[in-house]
Design a protein around this motif. Structure first.
Motif, PDB file in Angstrom:
ATOM      1  N   THR A 240      -9.571  23.794 -14.363  1.00  0.00           N
ATOM      2  CA  THR A 240      -9.766  23.869 -15.815  1.00  0.00           C
ATOM      3  C   THR A 240      -8.615  24.611 -16.469  1.00  0.00           C
ATOM      4  O   THR A 240      -7.767  25.202 -15.795  1.00  0.00           O
ATOM      5  N   GLU A 241      -8.612  24.574 -17.791  1.00  0.00           N
ATOM      6  CA  GLU A 241      -7.702  25.420 -18.559  1.00  0.00           C
ATOM      7  C   GLU A 241      -7.957  26.883 -18.171  1.00  0.00           C
ATOM      8  O   GLU A 241      -9.002  27.219 -17.635  1.00  0.00           O
ATOM      9  N   LYS A 242      -6.967  27.730 -18.469  1.00  0.00           N
ATOM     10  CA  LYS A 242      -7.055  29.133 -18.042  1.00  0.00           C
ATOM     11  C   LYS A 242      -8.033  29.918 -18.916  1.00  0.00           C
ATOM     12  O   LYS A 242      -8.123  29.688 -20.117  1.00  0.00           O
ATOM     13  N   LEU A 243      -8.674  30.847 -18.281  1.00  0.00           N
ATOM     14  CA  LEU A 243      -9.667  31.668 -18.948  1.00  0.00           C
ATOM     15  C   LEU A 243      -9.165  33.117 -18.947  1.00  0.00           C
ATOM     16  O   LEU A 243      -8.722  33.619 -17.922  1.00  0.00           O
ATOM     17  N   ALA A 295     -22.137  28.289 -18.886  1.00  0.00           N
ATOM     18  CA  ALA A 295     -21.103  28.573 -19.889  1.00  0.00           C
ATOM     19  C   ALA A 295     -19.790  27.865 -19.574  1.00  0.00           C
ATOM     20  O   ALA A 295     -18.940  27.706 -20.447  1.00  0.00           O
ATOM     21  N   LEU A 296     -19.637  27.410 -18.320  1.00  0.00           N
ATOM     22  CA  LEU A 296     -18.404  26.695 -17.967  1.00  0.00           C
ATOM     23  C   LEU A 296     -18.307  25.338 -18.672  1.00  0.00           C
ATOM     24  O   LEU A 296     -17.232  24.745 -18.741  1.00  0.00           O
ATOM     25  N   ALA A 297     -19.431  24.843 -19.193  1.00  0.00           N
ATOM     26  CA  ALA A 297     -19.428  23.509 -19.815  1.00  0.00           C
ATOM     27  C   ALA A 297     -18.377  23.378 -20.905  1.00  0.00           C
ATOM     28  O   ALA A 297     -17.841  22.296 -21.143  1.00  0.00           O
ATOM     29  N   ASP A 298     -18.039  24.478 -21.574  1.00  0.00           N
ATOM     30  CA  ASP A 298     -17.080  24.425 -22.681  1.00  0.00           C
ATOM     31  C   ASP A 298     -15.621  24.439 -22.212  1.00  0.00           C
ATOM     32  O   ASP A 298     -14.702  24.260 -23.014  1.00  0.00           O
ATOM     33  N   LEU A 299     -15.399  24.654 -20.905  1.00  0.00           N
ATOM     34  CA  LEU A 299     -14.014  24.679 -20.416  1.00  0.00           C
ATOM     35  C   LEU A 299     -13.516  23.254 -20.186  1.00  0.00           C
ATOM     36  O   LEU A 299     -14.245  22.401 -19.711  1.00  0.00           O
ATOM     37  N   ARG A 300     -12.237  23.052 -20.501  1.00  0.00           N
ATOM     38  CA  ARG A 300     -11.663  21.723 -20.309  1.00  0.00           C
ATOM     39  C   ARG A 300     -11.057  21.592 -18.918  1.00  0.00           C
ATOM     40  O   ARG A 300     -10.338  22.486 -18.456  1.00  0.00           O
ATOM     41  N   VAL A 301     -11.322  20.459 -18.308  1.00  0.00           N
ATOM     42  CA  VAL A 301     -10.653  20.127 -17.048  1.00  0.00           C
ATOM     43  C   VAL A 301      -9.287  19.576 -17.416  1.00  0.00           C
ATOM     44  O   VAL A 301      -9.184  18.667 -18.242  1.00  0.00           O
ATOM     45  N   ILE A 302      -8.246  20.147 -16.832  1.00  0.00           N
ATOM     46  CA  ILE A 302      -6.926  19.617 -17.183  1.00  0.00           C
ATOM     47  C   ILE A 302      -6.344  18.733 -16.082  1.00  0.00           C
ATOM     48  O   ILE A 302      -5.377  18.021 -16.309  1.00  0.00           O
TER      49      ILE A 302
END
Lengths: 376, 107, 461
Positions: A240-243, A295-302
């Protein structure tokens, strides 16, 4: 780089080959590593980065112990690489979870861990937590988690850093790495040692050879008298994008890389020599991640990708010296990261047959012929 | 310090959309992308990278991912690919995004 | 699952629009997807709502309007703000809008994703206020935003065209800093005779240059050694050499252009074979005259099949649609061949100018081999120096560079750094295999992907 004759040639420049080369150099040998092509299937560039105990060797005591030794050897191995390169591996061994959303799978894994414990005794401990227990421990876990196991020995490392730090360390210790080269044929040299054809043309000589070429080992292994056939098993991963904050857990399927992205993996597919990422695996991995931590649902897979694990017939490592071609060794496994710490140390004692050499009889390839003759 | 827009002021019209950028009220044109509205408003960076470098919209066509901002609470939104809406709340980003907090009626 | 459509087209620019019309006119059911909120692609972007469109945009305007009007043809379904993130061998087309992913399938897929600007690298190109000219054109077309005292840097037809558009719109650039050298024009001259069929285009170019001269725009030629820094007043200071002399200009905005390159990530992730185009210095798919790729059922047309411009794109879209209609038995081979004659001629004529343009506006080596301190990968903030160091330490191809220094691992998926990584590798005598592309080619939320786990997909048969 120009390839000279060398005392020992390691065929394969992935994490396995470079770990062995690193150990051989530390033991004072002159070593050349033949790295293969940028476009080769490369498990070392597609893996997950776990330094992991849970479940390993539940059905095979020698592998359970070997893995336990590897985990214990990691801190000093990591420190050595840091000392030589000045770079950071981001090794973190503060424990890891396995999360389950199916009660039957959770129960079965509990049995697996108990078997592993039978082999290892007080060298291994784990905890089993039901859904509510683990949710109390880790607020934010999803309602679909029915249970989790935890082992404080589990950890992870940046596998790409491991690869590049091994590479610079091998060079720093005086090893030669030849990239963009394929060993196309191996035969006994007149007198002693081996003669290797590179890219069907150039020939080099080497006293001893260590085959660490992953899926590329099979045909070469046959030429020097090995019987082991390795097969690919596809694993798929998402990043995913960085957190900008830390995930409160590490699991065997969800881990936050040191740069911040969340890596999700754990599929197993028999897809032959095809490392494409499949839609069903992408969706399945995403569902698992969101089930575990909504809460990970909002992260984008890149990006997603497939990589091929190197599987021996029984899934355990193979460490063999050739009967017909003494001086040729086969090193093959699918847990190249976890076992790297031993491939650079204990395995070298075994190759050099020193008084400290571990007993690796249990990993010799003759176990496959023993099994198959017993079946007939 | 706020930097003047790098673009010429547009003729004023009766049709506009009001939104906020970091709490400041801003008028945008219907059809503007969030990036266009931000560029029309100011020449400042739209975000700072994890290493602290200032960045603003670059390609304007969804390719470069340099115009990432927070739109109505959603971080890392491509400002050039989203059109403005009345009452939109836009925030510039500093460093990496965080997990989205569930709306709890206050921060 | 039955195929809902005969043809899915990805990209509603000139190629996609003409293909959709051609296919629908012959009774095929077409789904046309585009990431933008309206049809037109980058060239005809937002063209319908332009005031005084014709006076600023010229004949582009009428062509664009006609193409857009024909999208009303029965049989064309339009989906806008639809970001396609995956196409697989079973021709599942995955697209996302408002955080929901959809799966559409058809026997044929046509990619008409167009082009992007070749990134123009120099120290400071990541600062706010430095943009490609195409970005300024988008802001002008879709928001009526005109850059204040812009400095235009680089070369190529689009640079001059945007300069002309700015002059006509009442926002003349402060200066035009041209990398062009007389030697390049001289070298290109030998390709001029074969460009004669495209005389109209050539003359248009000459007129643009005259218009720029007439507007008395300050012009620097033979420019090189660019660097941009921020001034104390948040303006940008461009320093460079022109004809060997050091120069500096301060401006609020700097617009760069260095040619355009095909958008290939989606096609590469779908397994389409690509090759290196040495003359245009870009990666492009291998297609036949109809746009058919090595993957059955997958065609590519327009700039994403190789840079040719809007006229070529329009003709190619039509040709791909005719071939697909024939393969789907909507028309016979004879009908296809008859109907395609005009389009082939039109394309040949429009392409005749390419050799001249390619040589006259060859990308400058300096701009593709940036100094060590220049950022190459904007997403991961990787400099050219770090890439060169990784090569010195044994990185032996694009994949090793990527996994060592992280160039190309960010959300843009290498779209802005792949070309430069390649030229750096080539300059270090390292093999330059084509970089891998993987889905999702545009970021997609985990929640959205998780929702797909209940869907059924076509598996490859």
């Amino acid at each position: 780089m120009f390839l000279e004759n060398s005392e020992i040639t390691v065929i394969g420049g992935g994490i396995v080959g470079l770990s062995v080369a690193f150990g051989l150099l530390k033991a004072g040998h002159s070593v050349a590593v033949i790295e293969g092509l940028d476009t080769d299937f490369s498990a070392s560039r597609g893996n997950f980065g776990l330094v992991w105990m849970q479940g390993k060797g539940s059905g095979y005591a020698p592998y359970a112990h070997w893995t336990r030794d590897a985990v214990a050897a990691w801190p000093s191995f990591s420190e050595q690489l840091h000392q030589i390169t000045g770079d950071e591996l981001s090794l973190n061994q503060t424990g890891g979870f396995e999360f389950f959303t199916e009660a039957s799978e959770f129960d079965a894994f509990g049995d697996t861990l108990r078997e592993q414990h039978v082999h290892l005794g007080n060298r291994f401990s784990f905890e089993l937590l039901d859904g509510d227990q683990v949710r109390r421990l880790l607020p934010g876990l999803g309602p679909n988690v029915v249970g989790a196991s935890f082992c404080e020995l589990d950890g992870h490392v940046n596998p790409l850093k491991l690869l590049s730090m091994l590479k610079s360390s091998v060079v720093a210790l005086g090893g030669t790495i030849v990239s963009g080269a394929k060993v196309t044929h191996i035969e006994k040299a007149p007198g002693a040692g081996f003669q290797l054809s590179i890219n069907h043309s150039k020939t080099v000589q080497s006293n001893r050879i260590i085959l660490c070429a992953g899926l590329g080992s099979s045909t070469l292994a046959e030429q020097v008298g090995f019987k082991t056939q390795v097969a690919p098993q596809r694993g798929e991963l998402l990043i995913t994008e960085k957190l900008g904050e830390r995930l409160p857990f590490l699991s065997s399927t969800i881990r936050q890389v040191n740069e911040g992205g969340i890596q999700i993996g754990g599929t197993q597919a028999d897809a032959g020599y095809n490392d494409d990422e499949s839609l069903s695996a992408i969706a399945q991995l995403a569902k698992h991640a969101v089930d575990v931590f909504p809460a990970l649902a909002d992260l984008r897979v890149i990006r997603s990708w497939g990589a091929l694990r190197v599987m021996s017939p029984d899934g355990y490592p193979v460490y063999s010296q050739s009967q017909t071609h003494p001086g040729a060794y086969l090193v093959s496994c699918h847990s190249g990261v976890t076992l790297a710490s031993l491939h650079a140390t204990a395995l070298i004692d075994w190759i050099d047959d020193t008084p400290n050499a571990p007993d690796l009889e249990a990993f010799d390839e003759h176990r496959f012929s023993v099994q198959s003759s017993a079946q007939h | 310090m706020s930097t003047a827009s790098r673009f010429k002021a547009r003729p004023s019209t009766n049709h506009f959309i009001s939104l906020t950028i970091d709490g400041q009220s801003v008028l945008a044109k219907p059809g503007d992308s969030v990036a266009a509205a931000m560029l029309a408003y100011s020449g400042d960076a739209m975000r700072h990278t994890v290493k602290g470098s200032p960045r603003a919209a670059y390609c304007m066509m969804g390719v470069c991912f340099d115009c990432l901002v927070e739109v109505d609470g959603y971080p890392n939104t491509q400002a050039c690919m989203v059109q403005v809406k009345e009452g939109m709340v836009i925030r510039r980003q500093q460093g990496l995004r965080k997990l989205k907090k569930e709306p709890t009626g206050g921060e | 699952m039955a195929n809902e459509f005969d043809l899915i087209i990805v990209g509603a620019g000139p190629a996609g629009m003409s293909a959709a019309y051609t296919a629908a006119k012959n009774k095929a059911k077409v789904l046309l997807l585009d990431e933008q909120p309206y049809a037109g692609g980058q060239i005809f972007r937002n063209i319908e709502s332009q005031v005084n469109g014709e006076s600023i945009y010229g004949d582009e305007y009428e062509t664009g309007k006609a193409l857009i009007n024909r999208l009303g043809t029965q049989g064309i379904s339009l989906e806008f703000r639809a970001s396609v993130w995956r196409i697989d061998e079973a021709r599942n087309v995955l697209w996302s809008r408002d955080e929901v992913s959809h799966i559409s399938t058809a026997r044929h897929v046509l990619l008409t994703g167009g082009a992007q600007e070749r990134p123009m690298l120099f120290p400071g190109w990541t600062l706010p206020g430095v943009m490609p000219v195409g970005a300024a054109q988008i802001l002008m077309k879709s928001s009526g935003l005109l850059p204040r005292d812009a400095v235009l840097v680089g070369s190529g037809p689009l640079l001059y065209w945007v300069a002309v558009q700015l002059i006509r719109a009442g926002a003349p650039p402060k200066a035009l800093v041209d990398t062009q050298t007389p030697a390049m024009y001289l070298k290109a001259l030998k390709h001029l005779p074969q460009a004669l069929p495209a005389m109209v285009t050539l003359l248009k170019g000459v007129r643009y240059l005259q218009e720029i001269r007439a507007a008395k725009i300050k012009r620097f030629s033979r420019s090189s050694d660019f660097a941009v820094t921020e001034t104390d007043h948040n303006e940008l200071c461009l320093s460079f050499k022109s004809k060997g002399f050091a120069q500096q200009i301060t401006a609020p905005i700097i617009l760069t252009h260095h040619g355009i390159i095909p958008a290939t990530n989606l096609a590469r992730s779908a397994g389409v074979k690509h090759e290196w185009n040495e003359q245009q210095q870009c990666i492009q798919p291998v297609v036949d005259g109809w746009g058919q790729t090595n993957i059955s059922g997958l065609h590519i047309a327009g700039d994403s099949a190789g840079i040719g411009g809007a006229e070529v794109a329009q003709a190619s879209g039509q040709l791909a649609a005719l071939n697909i209609l024939c393969l789907s038995s909507y028309i016979s081979k004879l009908e296809r061949d008859t109907a395609s004659r005009k389009a082939f001629t039109k394309r040949r004529r429009a392409m005749s100018i390419r050799a001249f343009l390619d040589v006259a506006y060859t990308p400058l080596a300096e701009l593709q081999l940036p100094s060590n301190e220049t950022i190459v990968c904007r997403c991961e903030e990787v400099t050219a120096g770090e890439i060169r160091r990784s090569v010195e330490q044994g990185a032996d191809g694009p994949r090793q560079v990527k996994t060592t220094v992280r160039a190309g691992m960010g959300p843009c998926q290498g779209r802005l750094c792949d070309p430069t990584v390649r030229t750096i590798l080539a300059s270090c005598q390292v093999p330059t295999s084509l970089p891998n592309a993987r889905s999702p080619v545009k970021p997609v939320k985990l929640g959205e992907l998780a929702a797909l786990s209940n869907s059924t997909f076509h598996n490859h048969d």
